[in-house]
Design a protein around this motif. Sequence first.
Motif, PDB file in Angstrom:
ATOM      1  N   LEU A   1       3.318  -1.207   0.111  1.00 22.70           N
ATOM      2  CA  LEU A   1       4.634  -0.577   0.083  1.00 22.70           C
ATOM      3  C   LEU A   1       5.601  -1.408  -0.752  1.00 22.70           C
ATOM      4  CD1 LEU A   1       4.840   0.346   3.873  1.00 22.70           C
ATOM      5  CD2 LEU A   1       4.190   1.836   1.975  1.00 22.70           C
TER       6      LEU A   1
ATOM      7  N   GLN B   1      16.667   2.879   0.841  1.00 24.76           N
ATOM      8  CA  GLN B   1      15.384   3.164   0.209  1.00 24.76           C
ATOM      9  C   GLN B   1      15.266   2.577  -1.199  1.00 24.76           C
ATOM     10  OE1 GLN B   1      16.207   7.356   1.143  1.00 24.76           O
ATOM     11  NE2 GLN B   1      14.097   7.488   1.858  1.00 24.76           N
TER      12      GLN B   1
ATOM     13  N   ARG C   1       8.165  -4.182   0.331  1.00 23.22           N
ATOM     14  CA  ARG C   1       9.169  -3.814   1.336  1.00 23.22           C
ATOM     15  C   ARG C   1       8.491  -3.619   2.679  1.00 23.22           C
ATOM     16  NH1 ARG C   1       8.878   1.256   3.162  1.00 23.22           N
ATOM     17  NH2 ARG C   1       7.902   2.902   1.907  1.00 23.22           N
ATOM     18  N   SER C   2       9.286  -3.604   3.733  1.00 23.45           N
ATOM     19  CA  SER C   2       8.763  -3.384   5.080  1.00 23.45           C
ATOM     20  C   SER C   2       8.427  -1.902   5.271  1.00 23.45           C
ATOM     21  CB  SER C   2       9.795  -3.810   6.124  1.00 23.45           C
ATOM     22  OG  SER C   2      10.132  -5.163   5.959  1.00 23.45           O
ATOM     23  N   PRO C   3       7.460  -1.588   6.126  1.00 21.88           N
ATOM     24  CA  PRO C   3       7.146  -0.180   6.397  1.00 21.88           C
ATOM     25  C   PRO C   3       8.218   0.448   7.285  1.00 21.88           C
ATOM     26  CG  PRO C   3       5.796  -1.572   7.769  1.00 21.88           C
ATOM     27  CD  PRO C   3       6.554  -2.493   6.865  1.00 21.88           C
ATOM     28  N   VAL C   4       8.445   1.724   7.118  1.00 19.97           N
ATOM     29  CA  VAL C   4       9.374   2.486   7.963  1.00 19.97           C
ATOM     30  C   VAL C   4       8.556   3.550   8.679  1.00 19.97           C
ATOM     31  CG1 VAL C   4      11.401   3.963   8.039  1.00 19.97           C
ATOM     32  CG2 VAL C   4      11.285   2.093   6.373  1.00 19.97           C
TER      33      VAL C   4
ATOM     34  N   ILE D   1      18.981   3.965   6.515  1.00 19.68           N
ATOM     35  CA  ILE D   1      17.855   3.217   5.964  1.00 19.68           C
ATOM     36  C   ILE D   1      18.033   3.179   4.448  1.00 19.68           C
ATOM     37  CG2 ILE D   1      15.374   3.306   5.477  1.00 19.68           C
ATOM     38  CD1 ILE D   1      15.820   2.303   8.179  1.00 19.68           C
TER      39      ILE D   1
ATOM     40  N   SER E   1      14.271  -0.623   2.889  1.00 23.78           N
ATOM     41  CA  SER E   1      13.599  -0.576   4.194  1.00 23.78           C
ATOM     42  C   SER E   1      14.412  -1.214   5.307  1.00 23.78           C
ATOM     43  CB  SER E   1      12.211  -1.224   4.151  1.00 23.78           C
ATOM     44  OG  SER E   1      11.342  -0.468   3.352  1.00 23.78           O
TER      45      SER E   1
END
Length: 668
Positions: free
Chosen positions: A288, A318, A179-182, A316, A354
């Motif tokens: 991640l 999760q 997943r993309s970072p937050v 967002i 994300s």
Amino acid sequence: MNQKLLKLENLLRFHTVCRQLHSLGQRRTLAQWRRVFSSAYPVRPAPQHTGSWQTDLLFGAALSQYRLLVTKKEVRPRKSQLSSTKSKKEVEVWIGMTVEELARAMEKDIDFIYEALLNTTMDIDSLEADSHLDEVWIKEVIKKAGMKLKWSKLKQDKVRENKDAVRRPQADPALLTPRSPVVTIMGHVDHGKTTLLDKLRKTQVAAMEAGGITQHIGAFLVPIVLAINKCDKAEADPEKVKKELLAYDVVCEDYGGDVQAVHVSALTGDNLMALAEATITLAEILELKADPTGPVEGTVIESFTDKGRGPVTTAIIQRGTLRKGSILVAGKSWAKVRLMFDENGKSVNEAYPSMPVGIIGWKDLPSAGDEILEVESEARAHEVVDWRKYEQEQEKNKEALKTIEEKRKEHQEAHRKDREKYGNLHWKERSFIKYQERKEQKLLRPKEKVERDSNMLPIIIKGDVDGSVETILNIMDTYDASHECELELVHFGVGDISENDVNLAEAFHGVIYGFNVNAGKVIQESAAKKGVKIKLHKIIYRLVEDLQEELSSRLPCTVEEHTVGEASILATFSITEGKKKVPVAGCRVQKGQLEKQKKFKLIRNGDIIWKGSLTSLKHHKDDVSVIKTGMDCGLSLDEEMIEFKVGDRIVCYEENEVLAKTSWDPGF
């Protein structure tokens, strides 16, 4: 039955009287014949109508038997009726009931309770209407009243089953996907956060913001890491920033830590590629991952009300994948997702972990930070929301009980002080004095009421989005000048200013502060008629500055003394005016000038021994209004009892009112 018996008795009496009259008539006739025939014929006593008298006896016996029978039948219900009237009144009581509650339950006045507890070990002087009574005193009062007590069975609330929705257990690692970072960007006002995002997204958000300052919380899909901004300035000192971060356990790689610090300039775009590469590298190192399957879990980032679309949230995701038609709960609100859109306002059909997404379909507006959970049906969503409202109500009740207990302790302490104040007065006398005091307090003079109201500022906060309102409330939490002026939050909410807001402000004599919201022409006219201030702002710190000014205007002005001139006393003498001798001081002006219309004070050995006005100011024999530096004069005061001494100083001064300023400093 009684009437029948009465008729029978009357009939018997009538029959007896007739018999007696008949017997009397016969005895008179018999006596006459005896006198006639007594000489010739011996007369024997004759029976006096034995049969009639036997009949009377039978009637009497029957009547007595009948009376006995009737009496037995009637005595029973009469006894039961008598016993019911004499039964004791039952009073329902419970442990810890107050004096007032006991009096109400007994249908008596409070004085009856006091009287019942006289001549006992109970301290009557400590009792008030809301004082709680122990079991022994409740029994004592009921006993003296001749009543019967019944202990109330406390109803136990049925324990409700927990119907809340919760997060799922941790997912099987095999189901996790990258997943993309937050990342959260944090910084002070006007430190370039939005400009940095503009450069990374190649947009111009900052240009559309009021004053070039972002007022909203936003969620965007980018690669992000910690950056030290404004490094293009000549006075920039990135190393100083890194050292200061050590105090907060943020250790950069240069100092042996694992935090990447990239020196950038959001304004010029310098080093932004290095920032992007650092973000991607960090995301790869962290590996991640998230579970895109199953019910959705997420967090509300922002919420606001759109006139055309209703309550809207930015969230967002999760865990799981959000789709149209999904049933969500967040806080005490729920939604059936009707529409989703990305950060550019483009409609999307799915939102995966994300991914920031706007959600439309909420029944009520959830708060920023609320947890989003997907449930299986609308019925289940109602069940969860109802449970959370019930749980909140229970918490409120606990807080209320806690407050009541604190107030009770305060009341007991105040009562103890009252007892010391009133001494050994009888409770009736004490009650009368308290009544008089309360009566005087109600008759508050208008001047005192104005002074009291001026030391309080009730406000109403309305913002465009939940995050903005939260930020303003957080700033208000730093208010620490209640000793100067009370700051009271009457109401807060999201959306444009309404008529209800104006009515609240009128009722509380408050001010409405709006942030990025509108107040229609009708609302403004209504507010003007009702004397309600509406203050609209588009920059948060401008709103705070306005609030500081409003608070300062509620403070009493301070008085500053400004010296006009000074003179020293060289000689003292007195003059005669009528029958009085008036003390006079011969003075020389050392600096400034003495003006008769100003205020004066007499200083001796550094102490002020008099303040007031002059009754006369003369130069030689002429009355003057001003004496300048170097000139001699004679003067007398408006207080004849003051004695002058050589060496004293006379100071001429004026008082100027200075607007006070609140000491509250919100920190920016």
